[in-house]
Design a protein around this motif. Structure first.
Motif, short mmCIF file in Angstrom:
data_model
loop_
_atom_site.label_atom_id
_atom_site.label_comp_id
_atom_site.label_asym_id
_atom_site.label_seq_id
_atom_site.Cartn_x
_atom_site.Cartn_y
_atom_site.Cartn_z
N GLY A 118 98.07 36.83 83.36
CA GLY A 118 97.73 35.52 82.80
C GLY A 118 97.44 35.60 81.32
O GLY A 118 96.47 35.00 80.84
N ALA A 119 98.28 36.33 80.59
CA ALA A 119 98.02 36.57 79.16
C ALA A 119 97.96 35.28 78.35
O ALA A 119 97.19 35.17 77.39
N GLY A 120 98.78 34.29 78.70
CA GLY A 120 98.78 33.03 77.94
C GLY A 120 97.45 32.31 78.02
O GLY A 120 96.89 31.89 77.00
N ALA A 121 96.94 32.17 79.23
CA ALA A 121 95.65 31.50 79.43
C ALA A 121 94.52 32.31 78.80
O ALA A 121 93.58 31.76 78.23
N ALA A 122 94.64 33.65 78.90
CA ALA A 122 93.62 34.52 78.31
C ALA A 122 93.61 34.39 76.79
O ALA A 122 92.54 34.34 76.17
N LEU A 123 94.78 34.31 76.18
CA LEU A 123 94.88 34.16 74.73
C LEU A 123 94.23 32.87 74.27
O LEU A 123 93.54 32.85 73.23
N THR A 124 94.41 31.80 75.01
CA THR A 124 93.79 30.52 74.66
C THR A 124 92.27 30.65 74.62
O THR A 124 91.61 30.16 73.70
N ILE A 125 91.70 31.32 75.60
CA ILE A 125 90.24 31.49 75.66
C ILE A 125 89.75 32.32 74.49
O ILE A 125 88.78 31.96 73.81
N VAL A 126 90.41 33.45 74.23
CA VAL A 126 89.99 34.33 73.15
C VAL A 126 90.08 33.61 71.80
O VAL A 126 89.19 33.72 70.97
N ASN A 127 91.15 32.85 71.60
CA ASN A 127 91.32 32.16 70.32
C ASN A 127 90.31 31.03 70.14
O ASN A 127 89.92 30.74 69.01
N GLN A 128 89.88 30.40 71.20
CA GLN A 128 88.81 29.41 71.09
C GLN A 128 87.55 30.04 70.51
O GLN A 128 86.90 29.47 69.63
N ALA A 135 87.43 33.36 62.59
CA ALA A 135 88.51 34.35 62.55
C ALA A 135 89.85 33.68 62.84
O ALA A 135 89.92 32.64 63.49
N THR A 136 90.92 34.29 62.37
CA THR A 136 92.27 33.78 62.57
C THR A 136 92.68 33.93 64.04
O THR A 136 92.44 34.99 64.63
N PRO A 137 93.29 32.92 64.64
CA PRO A 137 93.75 33.07 66.03
C PRO A 137 94.75 34.21 66.16
O PRO A 137 95.56 34.46 65.27
N LEU A 138 94.68 34.91 67.29
CA LEU A 138 95.63 35.97 67.58
C LEU A 138 96.96 35.37 68.02
O LEU A 138 96.99 34.30 68.65
N LEU A 139 98.06 36.05 67.72
CA LEU A 139 99.38 35.59 68.13
C LEU A 139 99.72 36.07 69.54
O LEU A 139 100.51 35.44 70.25
N ALA A 140 99.11 37.17 69.94
CA ALA A 140 99.33 37.71 71.28
C ALA A 140 98.08 38.48 71.69
O ALA A 140 97.30 38.92 70.85
N LEU A 141 97.89 38.63 72.99
CA LEU A 141 96.72 39.33 73.49
C LEU A 141 97.16 40.55 74.30
O LEU A 141 98.01 40.46 75.19
N THR A 142 96.61 41.70 73.93
CA THR A 142 96.87 42.96 74.63
C THR A 142 95.53 43.58 75.02
O THR A 142 94.47 43.12 74.55
N LEU A 143 95.58 44.62 75.81
CA LEU A 143 94.33 45.30 76.15
C LEU A 143 93.69 45.91 74.91
O LEU A 143 92.46 45.97 74.80
N ASP A 144 94.51 46.35 73.95
CA ASP A 144 93.96 46.95 72.74
C ASP A 144 93.19 45.94 71.91
O ASP A 144 92.08 46.23 71.43
N ASN A 145 93.75 44.75 71.67
CA ASN A 145 92.98 43.81 70.86
C ASN A 145 91.92 43.08 71.69
O ASN A 145 90.99 42.48 71.15
N MET A 146 92.03 43.16 73.02
CA MET A 146 90.97 42.62 73.87
C MET A 146 89.70 43.45 73.75
O MET A 146 88.60 42.91 73.61
#
Length: 206
Positions: A118-128, A135-146
């Motif tokens: 569910g990377a898309g939904a997770a990215l939305t939460i992190v960017n909120q 901070a600048t919104p992330l373009l993609a979410l990985t375990l490393d930047n998580m």
């Protein structure tokens, strides 16, 4: 410590030190403090010897010399909120201890989604959360930047060890720590616990 400091954007309010607007209710600057320090009026602070109080980026495990007071980045995330008694400051602080924050709930949900396709939904939460912190919104979410995001949000709150273990990064070398022995993934069983329970076997390596 400086490599962790560099994981923050300059506008990220969680970094604090390079963002003058970040203060607590007493007007004290909070966050990661580096470089020249100032009081609430903007006046440069000095150390005990009268030299400028300017914290360095780098710190050795064993420091020597006459400038130990300024070695290393400092953390002031939850400054003591001293209680005033009879018009005078006391040594008692009235700070609440943080057990769980809403940001942690959000990032736990984001991590669970990320680990379950569910990377898309997770990215939305992190960017909120990131936008709220400047901070600048992330373009993609990985375990490393998580794991980096959890570090930025929860440093000095006691979560880092377990986060690093969960993400498989605890044994990796860092600035001040070489590669660890894998035995440190577990704590030793205390001697008094073994003494009262002969069925316990000490964890490997201890």
């Amino acid at each position: 410590m400086s490599n962790f400091y560099d994981k923050f954007e300059a506008t990220d309010t969680r970094r604090g030190a390079a963002y003058p607007g970040v203060t607590n209710v007493s007007g004290l600057r909070v966050g990661l403090l580096v470089g020249q320090q100032f009081d609430q009026t903007g006046k440069e602070l000095v150390d005990r010897k009268g030299n400028k109080l300017a914290f360095t980026r780098e710190l050795l495990l064993q420091e020597t010399g006459n400038d130990l007071e300024v070695k290393g980045i400092r953390v002031v995330k939850y400054p003591p909120d001293f209680v005033t008694l009879n018009g005078q400051n006391s040594n008692n602080a009235s700070n609440d201890y943080v057990f769980l924050r809403y940001a942690d709930v959000l990032l736990m949900k984001a991590e669970a989604l990320l680990r379950n396709n569910g990377a898309g939904a997770a990215l939305t939460i992190v960017n909120q959360l990131r936008v709220k912190r400047g901070a600048t919104p992330l373009l993609a979410l990985t375990l490393d930047n998580m794991i980096d995001e959890r570090g930025r949000e929860f440093y000095w709150e006691g979560w880092r060890r377990q986060d690093l273990i969960r993400f498989g990064k605890f044994l990796e070398p860092t600035q001040l720590k070489p590669t660890d022995d894998k035995k440190y993934l577990l704590f030793p069983i205390p001697a008094n616990a073994k003494a009262v329970n002969p069925n316990l076997t000490q964890n490997d390596g201890y």
